[in-house]
Write a protein that holds these residues in place. Structure first.
Motif, PDB file in Angstrom:
ATOM      1  N   SER A   1      14.719  22.510  62.861  1.00 48.50           N
ATOM      2  CA  SER A   1      14.798  21.062  62.655  1.00 48.50           C
ATOM      3  C   SER A   1      14.814  20.718  61.175  1.00 48.50           C
ATOM      4  N   TYR A   2      15.615  19.702  60.824  1.00 41.27           N
ATOM      5  CA  TYR A   2      15.644  19.171  59.467  1.00 41.27           C
ATOM      6  C   TYR A   2      15.425  17.663  59.513  1.00 41.27           C
ATOM      7  N   THR A   3      14.735  17.147  58.515  1.00 40.03           N
ATOM      8  CA  THR A   3      14.584  15.705  58.347  1.00 40.03           C
ATOM      9  C   THR A   3      14.935  15.353  56.903  1.00 40.03           C
ATOM     10  N   PHE A   4      15.836  14.374  56.726  1.00 37.96           N
ATOM     11  CA  PHE A   4      16.217  13.952  55.376  1.00 37.96           C
ATOM     12  C   PHE A   4      15.429  12.704  54.976  1.00 37.96           C
ATOM     13  N   PHE A   5      14.901  12.725  53.758  1.00 33.62           N
ATOM     14  CA  PHE A   5      14.160  11.614  53.176  1.00 33.62           C
ATOM     15  C   PHE A   5      14.930  11.073  51.977  1.00 33.62           C
ATOM     16  N   LYS A   6      14.747   9.800  51.699  1.00 38.71           N
ATOM     17  CA  LYS A   6      15.279   9.223  50.475  1.00 38.71           C
ATOM     18  C   LYS A   6      14.382   9.652  49.332  1.00 38.71           C
ATOM     19  N   ALA A   7      14.966  10.305  48.316  1.00 40.00           N
ATOM     20  CA  ALA A   7      14.166  10.836  47.208  1.00 40.00           C
ATOM     21  C   ALA A   7      13.581   9.708  46.371  1.00 40.00           C
ATOM     22  N   ALA A   8      12.370   9.929  45.868  1.00 40.81           N
ATOM     23  CA  ALA A   8      11.739   8.939  44.992  1.00 40.81           C
ATOM     24  C   ALA A   8      12.543   8.787  43.704  1.00 40.81           C
ATOM     25  N   ASP A   9      13.072   9.885  43.208  1.00 39.34           N
ATOM     26  CA  ASP A   9      13.913   9.878  42.015  1.00 39.34           C
ATOM     27  C   ASP A   9      15.374   9.812  42.454  1.00 39.34           C
ATOM     28  N   GLN A  10      16.033   8.696  42.209  1.00 41.91           N
ATOM     29  CA  GLN A  10      17.409   8.496  42.656  1.00 41.91           C
ATOM     30  C   GLN A  10      18.446   8.921  41.619  1.00 41.91           C
ATOM     31  N   ALA A  11      18.036   9.694  40.627  1.00 42.82           N
ATOM     32  CA  ALA A  11      18.996  10.218  39.653  1.00 42.82           C
ATOM     33  C   ALA A  11      19.960  11.162  40.370  1.00 42.82           C
ATOM     34  N   PRO A  12      21.247  11.195  39.965  1.00 43.25           N
ATOM     35  CA  PRO A  12      22.219  12.084  40.608  1.00 43.25           C
ATOM     36  C   PRO A  12      21.732  13.528  40.608  1.00 43.25           C
ATOM     37  N   ALA A  13      21.896  14.206  41.743  1.00 51.80           N
ATOM     38  CA  ALA A  13      21.421  15.580  41.887  1.00 51.80           C
ATOM     39  C   ALA A  13      22.596  16.497  42.206  1.00 51.80           C
ATOM     40  N   ALA A  14      22.276  17.725  42.589  1.00 52.78           N
ATOM     41  CA  ALA A  14      23.292  18.752  42.827  1.00 52.78           C
ATOM     42  C   ALA A  14      24.218  18.373  43.967  1.00 52.78           C
ATOM     43  N   LYS A  15      25.456  18.882  43.871  1.00 50.98           N
ATOM     44  CA  LYS A  15      26.420  18.671  44.941  1.00 50.98           C
ATOM     45  C   LYS A  15      26.128  19.635  46.071  1.00 50.98           C
ATOM     46  N   LEU A  16      26.375  19.171  47.292  1.00 56.19           N
ATOM     47  CA  LEU A  16      26.229  20.034  48.452  1.00 56.19           C
ATOM     48  C   LEU A  16      27.454  20.925  48.552  1.00 56.19           C
ATOM     49  N   GLY A  17      27.233  22.227  48.689  1.00 59.91           N
ATOM     50  CA  GLY A  17      28.378  23.138  48.722  1.00 59.91           C
ATOM     51  C   GLY A  17      28.213  24.211  49.757  1.00 59.91           C
ATOM     52  N   ALA A  18      29.228  25.046  49.873  1.00 57.78           N
ATOM     53  CA  ALA A  18      29.212  26.122  50.843  1.00 57.78           C
ATOM     54  C   ALA A  18      28.214  27.185  50.422  1.00 57.78           C
ATOM     55  N   ALA A  19      27.671  27.863  51.406  1.00 56.95           N
ATOM     56  CA  ALA A  19      26.716  28.927  51.123  1.00 56.95           C
ATOM     57  C   ALA A  19      27.426  30.124  50.525  1.00 56.95           C
ATOM     58  N   GLU A  20      26.742  30.791  49.602  1.00 57.38           N
ATOM     59  CA  GLU A  20      27.259  32.007  49.017  1.00 57.38           C
ATOM     60  C   GLU A  20      26.315  33.139  49.381  1.00 57.38           C
ATOM     61  N   THR A  21      26.782  34.115  50.104  1.00 58.66           N
ATOM     62  CA  THR A  21      25.957  35.220  50.533  1.00 58.66           C
ATOM     63  C   THR A  21      26.748  36.490  50.595  1.00 58.66           C
ATOM     64  N   GLY A  22      26.133  37.591  50.213  1.00 58.33           N
ATOM     65  CA  GLY A  22      26.801  38.870  50.262  1.00 58.33           C
ATOM     66  C   GLY A  22      26.712  39.503  51.632  1.00 58.33           C
ATOM     67  N   ALA A  23      25.933  38.909  52.538  1.00 60.75           N
ATOM     68  CA  ALA A  23      25.777  39.482  53.863  1.00 60.75           C
ATOM     69  C   ALA A  23      26.917  39.056  54.773  1.00 60.75           C
ATOM     70  N   GLU A  24      27.242  39.947  55.719  1.00 63.92           N
ATOM     71  CA  GLU A  24      28.255  39.596  56.708  1.00 63.92           C
ATOM     72  C   GLU A  24      27.669  38.576  57.666  1.00 63.92           C
ATOM     73  N   THR A  25      28.355  37.480  57.852  1.00 66.00           N
ATOM     74  CA  THR A  25      27.828  36.420  58.698  1.00 66.00           C
ATOM     75  C   THR A  25      28.803  36.045  59.790  1.00 66.00           C
ATOM     76  N   LYS A  26      28.244  35.441  60.830  1.00 68.45           N
ATOM     77  CA  LYS A  26      29.062  34.904  61.912  1.00 68.45           C
ATOM     78  C   LYS A  26      29.038  33.392  61.796  1.00 68.45           C
ATOM     79  N   THR A  27      30.208  32.781  61.583  1.00 69.35           N
ATOM     80  CA  THR A  27      30.270  31.346  61.419  1.00 69.35           C
ATOM     81  C   THR A  27      30.330  30.680  62.774  1.00 69.35           C
ATOM     82  N   VAL A  28      29.526  29.622  62.918  1.00 69.52           N
ATOM     83  CA  VAL A  28      29.470  28.889  64.171  1.00 69.52           C
ATOM     84  C   VAL A  28      30.172  27.567  63.967  1.00 69.52           C
ATOM     85  N   ASN A  29      31.155  27.254  64.764  1.00 70.03           N
ATOM     86  CA  ASN A  29      31.889  25.989  64.654  1.00 70.03           C
ATOM     87  C   ASN A  29      31.513  25.032  65.774  1.00 70.03           C
TER      88      ASN A  29
END
Length: 204
Positions: free
Chosen positions: A176-204
């Motif tokens: 489970s994940y819950t998103f909160f509005k951050a107290a500090d509204q300064a621009p933050a990191a962009k959401l991007g694709a995961a980078e991993t060296g492990a072989e993964t199975k993508t779920v669509n």
């Protein structure tokens, strides 16, 4: 003689005040450190149903002959003007193999919003064995008005769970994940694709 006794007393009072100030400063520091230290402890041990965060991007790749249904839920804290939900409701995973799942976030407001997500695993006994190699949790993210992104989660179930007899009759686990509005509204990191060296199975 009477006047000479005031100086040691004054010094004692000054020392006492300095000690008290030091104690207050120390306790204040502990208060601010308590939350991140507790979070780190949970991430390392799986305490209180918290998924373990793996160091680096190497999965166990020691699959065992057991399949578990992993369900996903996404929630928003009050006042968070986003849409947030898992791209897949549930998947059947083989214990020890690495999987890549996605959550979707969309800013439906007319202004940039910076958010932060927390996570948990239930039932609680699964916490030490649900290992997240990479995810978007605890990192502030900023979405522009109308912006929609897919956020990856790379994970596996630790084969060590086979030795935990509490899980012998449990075949379902929820992330489970819950998103909160951050107290500090300064621009933050962009959401991007995961980078991993492990072989993964993508779920669509």
């Amino acid at each position: 003689m009477a006047r000479a006794s005031f100086k040691p007393l004054g010094r004692r009072n000054t020392n006492l005040v300095m000690i008290l100030v030091g104690v207050i400063a120390f306790m204040t520091g502990l208060t601010f450190a308590a939350v991140p230290l507790y979070r780190l402890f949970c991430e390392k041990t799986g305490y209180d149903g918290t998924p373990v965060l793996a160091q680096g991007a190497t999965a166990m790749n020691r699959a065992i002959n057991r399949t578990v249904t992993v369900s996903f839920t996404g929630d928003l804290n009050a006042g968070m003007p986003w849409k947030f939900y898992p791209k897949q409701r549930s998947i059947d995973v083989k214990v020890g193999e690495t999987y890549l799942a996605y959550f979707v976030a969309e800013n439906v407001s007319n202004q940039p919003i910076t958010g932060r997500a927390t996570f948990g695993v239930s039932p609680e006994p699964w916490g030490p064995y649900f290992v997240k190699i990479q995810c978007f949790c605890f990192t502030q993210q900023t979405l522009k008005p109308g912006e929609r992104v897919e956020m990856p989660v790379t994970f596996y179930l630790d084969p060590a769970m086979a030795k935990d007899h509490l899980l012998d009759r449990m075949s379902d686990v929820t992330l489970s994940y819950t998103f909160f509005k951050a107290a500090d509204q300064a621009p933050a990191a962009k959401l991007g694709a995961a980078e991993t060296g492990a072989e993964t199975k993508t779920v669509n």
